[in-house]
Enzyme design. Structure first.
Site, mmCIF file in Angstrom:
data_model
loop_
_atom_site.group_PDB
_atom_site.id
_atom_site.type_symbol
_atom_site.label_atom_id
_atom_site.label_comp_id
_atom_site.label_asym_id
_atom_site.label_seq_id
_atom_site.Cartn_x
_atom_site.Cartn_y
_atom_site.Cartn_z
ATOM 1 C CB CYS A 113 -0.926 0.017 1.206
ATOM 2 S SG CYS A 113 -2.038 -1.386 1.244
ATOM 3 C CG HIS A 253 -3.215 3.632 2.320
ATOM 4 N ND1 HIS A 253 -3.759 3.256 1.119
ATOM 5 C CD2 HIS A 253 -3.186 2.505 3.086
ATOM 6 C CE1 HIS A 253 -4.039 1.961 1.148
ATOM 7 N NE2 HIS A 253 -3.702 1.486 2.334
ATOM 8 C CG ASN A 283 -6.548 -0.822 1.435
ATOM 9 O OD1 ASN A 283 -5.870 -0.331 0.534
ATOM 10 N ND2 ASN A 283 -6.016 -1.381 2.507
HETATM 11 O O1 UT7 Z 1 -3.646 -1.048 3.796
HETATM 12 C C1 UT7 Z 1 -2.760 -1.804 4.536
HETATM 13 C C2 UT7 Z 1 -2.944 -1.601 5.957
HETATM 14 N N1 UT7 Z 1 -4.165 -2.181 6.398
HETATM 15 C C3 UT7 Z 1 -4.756 -1.691 7.421
HETATM 16 O O2 UT7 Z 1 -4.303 -0.718 7.937
HETATM 17 C C4 UT7 Z 1 -5.978 -2.392 7.959
HETATM 18 C C5 UT7 Z 1 -5.924 -2.371 9.443
HETATM 19 N N2 UT7 Z 1 -6.982 -3.057 10.130
HETATM 20 C C6 UT7 Z 1 -8.279 -2.661 10.127
HETATM 21 O O3 UT7 Z 1 -8.659 -1.772 9.377
HETATM 22 C C7 UT7 Z 1 -9.210 -3.280 11.128
HETATM 23 O O4 UT7 Z 1 -8.472 -4.043 12.040
HETATM 24 C C8 UT7 Z 1 -10.298 -4.196 10.480
HETATM 25 C C9 UT7 Z 1 -11.329 -3.344 9.775
HETATM 26 C C10 UT7 Z 1 -9.651 -5.169 9.529
HETATM 27 C C11 UT7 Z 1 -11.020 -4.971 11.580
HETATM 28 O O5 UT7 Z 1 -11.579 -4.080 12.551
HETATM 29 P P1 UT7 Z 1 -11.344 -4.327 14.100
HETATM 30 O O6 UT7 Z 1 -12.084 -3.278 14.808
HETATM 31 O O7 UT7 Z 1 -9.852 -4.379 14.326
HETATM 32 O O8 UT7 Z 1 -12.033 -5.708 14.340
HETATM 33 P P2 UT7 Z 1 -11.404 -7.070 14.903
HETATM 34 O O9 UT7 Z 1 -10.477 -7.665 13.908
HETATM 35 O O10 UT7 Z 1 -10.879 -6.833 16.289
HETATM 36 O O11 UT7 Z 1 -12.709 -7.976 15.007
HETATM 37 C C12 UT7 Z 1 -13.787 -7.637 15.894
HETATM 38 C C13 UT7 Z 1 -14.919 -8.638 15.685
HETATM 39 C C14 UT7 Z 1 -14.456 -10.086 15.698
HETATM 40 O O12 UT7 Z 1 -15.457 -10.860 16.328
HETATM 41 P P3 UT7 Z 1 -15.271 -11.311 17.867
HETATM 42 O O13 UT7 Z 1 -14.001 -12.119 17.902
HETATM 43 O O14 UT7 Z 1 -15.183 -10.048 18.663
HETATM 44 O O15 UT7 Z 1 -16.510 -12.107 18.128
HETATM 45 C C15 UT7 Z 1 -14.429 -10.460 14.220
HETATM 46 O O16 UT7 Z 1 -14.636 -11.830 14.001
HETATM 47 O O17 UT7 Z 1 -15.516 -8.416 14.410
HETATM 48 C C16 UT7 Z 1 -15.610 -9.658 13.705
HETATM 49 N N3 UT7 Z 1 -15.524 -9.390 12.266
HETATM 50 C C17 UT7 Z 1 -16.592 -9.125 11.504
HETATM 51 N N4 UT7 Z 1 -17.900 -9.028 11.790
HETATM 52 C C18 UT7 Z 1 -18.735 -8.724 10.785
HETATM 53 C C19 UT7 Z 1 -14.407 -9.339 11.501
HETATM 54 N N5 UT7 Z 1 -14.747 -9.044 10.237
HETATM 55 C C20 UT7 Z 1 -16.089 -8.902 10.212
HETATM 56 C C21 UT7 Z 1 -17.018 -8.593 9.199
HETATM 57 N N6 UT7 Z 1 -18.321 -8.517 9.518
HETATM 58 N N7 UT7 Z 1 -16.638 -8.360 7.922
#
Ligand code: UT7
Length: 326
Positions: A113, A253, A283
């Site tokens: 990225c 980004h 993204n």
């Molecule tokens: O471009 C390169 C760099 N990339 C980035 O900078 C991306 C960085 N990361 C992010 O943007 C975020 O971490 C995400 C958007 C990918 C995820 O958000 P988060 O607030 O960090 O969520 P999480 O991974 O901590 O997951 C929270 C919950 C989990 O469920 P439990 O374990 O709390 O029951 C996941 O399983 O959300 C669940 N989850 C979803 N739920 C509904 C993960 N993906 C989804 C989804 N829909 N698509």
């Protein structure tokens, strides 16, 4: 002193749109979750006939047209991509051929990225040393090909697109003021596409293990991104003795709206000084900043003399910033 200036921009996104509601039918997710956690509402997806070079050519042709230049006026083509058409020839060579840029060199940059801002760093150096006169730099990605549509933690995030700029030297007090690039390979496993290279080439096993799709430890990546980008943005301004209040526009980004807001907060920037289009495209990796830059130019949000800060973060891990005076 010669400086490097962006003399034109262009961008292209495929027509096909996939909304969050479309994704609700594919994986267990919701529009509400995606909007709240990422700021993404929809993304563009290349059609089956389109590879990264096709998107890159569309964006590059617009940049050439906006600069009133012909292909012969370019002496170097750089394409930043982590989804090249193929391992080789480089996507840049394919673009060079397709656009008829005859007497030039061409190569790809892969910094995921951060690739476009890494490209600015390289192009800036090559123009300042006099090695090249006019450079076409494109960020182009077809992430939909390496997205695991069974993995809800990643498939809601990515989209396809391309953005291009043309750079040349200037004696004026404008252009690229400084670029900063950095990497930390020890955190490489946070975002990766393991298959398809010489470590895990294509095999029945690599396909069964789904190694040809992006793997991301989202939450860990998020934390590093928030910390790193806020520091990077502040340090870039400090290195140039520019108070954040003097910044006209931050073009970050577009990976996650919450990451963008954290950087804006650190710099104390009001919303109108932060360019956001993540809701439309998700993204798009190396394409996200040049698409946003082109949209900002077309929307009249950038004027001569404005200070613009670009900053990116991605797989590698890599991060990069560029301060420009338009
Ligand atoms: O471009 C390169 C760099 N990339 C980035 O900078 C991306 C960085 N990361 C992010 O943007 C975020 O971490 C995400 C958007 C990918 C995820 O958000 P988060 O607030 O960090 O969520 P999480 O991974 O901590 O997951 C929270 C919950 C989990 O469920 P439990 O374990 O709390 O029951 C996941 O399983 O959300 C669940 N989850 C979803 N739920 C509904 C993960 N993906 C989804 C989804 N829909 N698509």
């Amino acid at each position: 002193m010669i400086r490097t200036r962006i003399i034109s921009t262009g961008s292209y996104v495929p027509e096909s749109v996939i909304t969050n509601h479309d994704l609700e039918k594919v994986v267990e997710t919701s529009d509400e979750w995606i909007m709240e956690r990422t700021g993404i509402r929809e993304r563009r997806i290349a059609d089956a006939s389109q590879a990264a070079s096709d998107l890159a050519c569309e964006a590059a042709q617009k940049a050439l047209k906006h600069a009133h230049l012909k292909p012969k006026d370019i002496d170097l083509v750089i394409v930043a991509t982590c989804t090249p058409d193929m391992p080789f020839p480089s996507t840049a060579c394919i673009v060079q051929d397709r656009l008829g840029i005859k007497h030039a060199a061409a190569f790809d940059i892969n910094a995921a990225c951060s690739g476009f801002v890494y490209g600015l760093h390289v192009a800036n150096s090559l123009i300042k040393t006099g090695a090249h006169k006019r450079i076409l730099l494109v960020g182009a990605e077809v992430l939909s090909r390496v997205t695991d549509w069974q993995d809800r933690t990643t498939c809601v995030l990515f989209g396809d697109g391309a953005g291009a700029v043309i750079l040349e030297g200037t004696q004026e007090k404008r252009g690229i003021i400084s670029t900063h690039i950095q990497s930390d390979g020890s955190l490489g496993d946070l975002i990766m596409l393991p298959g398809g290279g010489s470590r895990f080439s294509c095999s029945q096993e690599s396909i069964l293990k789904r190694l040809h799709f992006i793997k991301m430890k989202g939450n860990e990546t998020f934390k590093v991104a928030v910390r790193t980008l806020a520091e990077l943005a502040a340090n870039t301004l400090e290195a140039n003795r520019l108070d954040p209040s003097k910044l006209s526009l931050l073009i970050p980004h577009q990976a996650n709206l919450r990451i963008i807001q954290a950087t804006a907060k650190r710099l104390n920037l009001p919303d109108e000084k932060v360019f956001v289009n993540i809701e439309k495209y998700g993204n798009t990796s190396a394409a996200s900043i040049p698409i946003a830059l082109d949209e900002a130019v077309r929307a009249g949000r950038i004027n001569d003399g404005d200070h613009i800060l670009l900053e990116a973060f991605g797989g590698g891990l890599t991060w990069a910033s560029a301060l420009l005076r338009w």
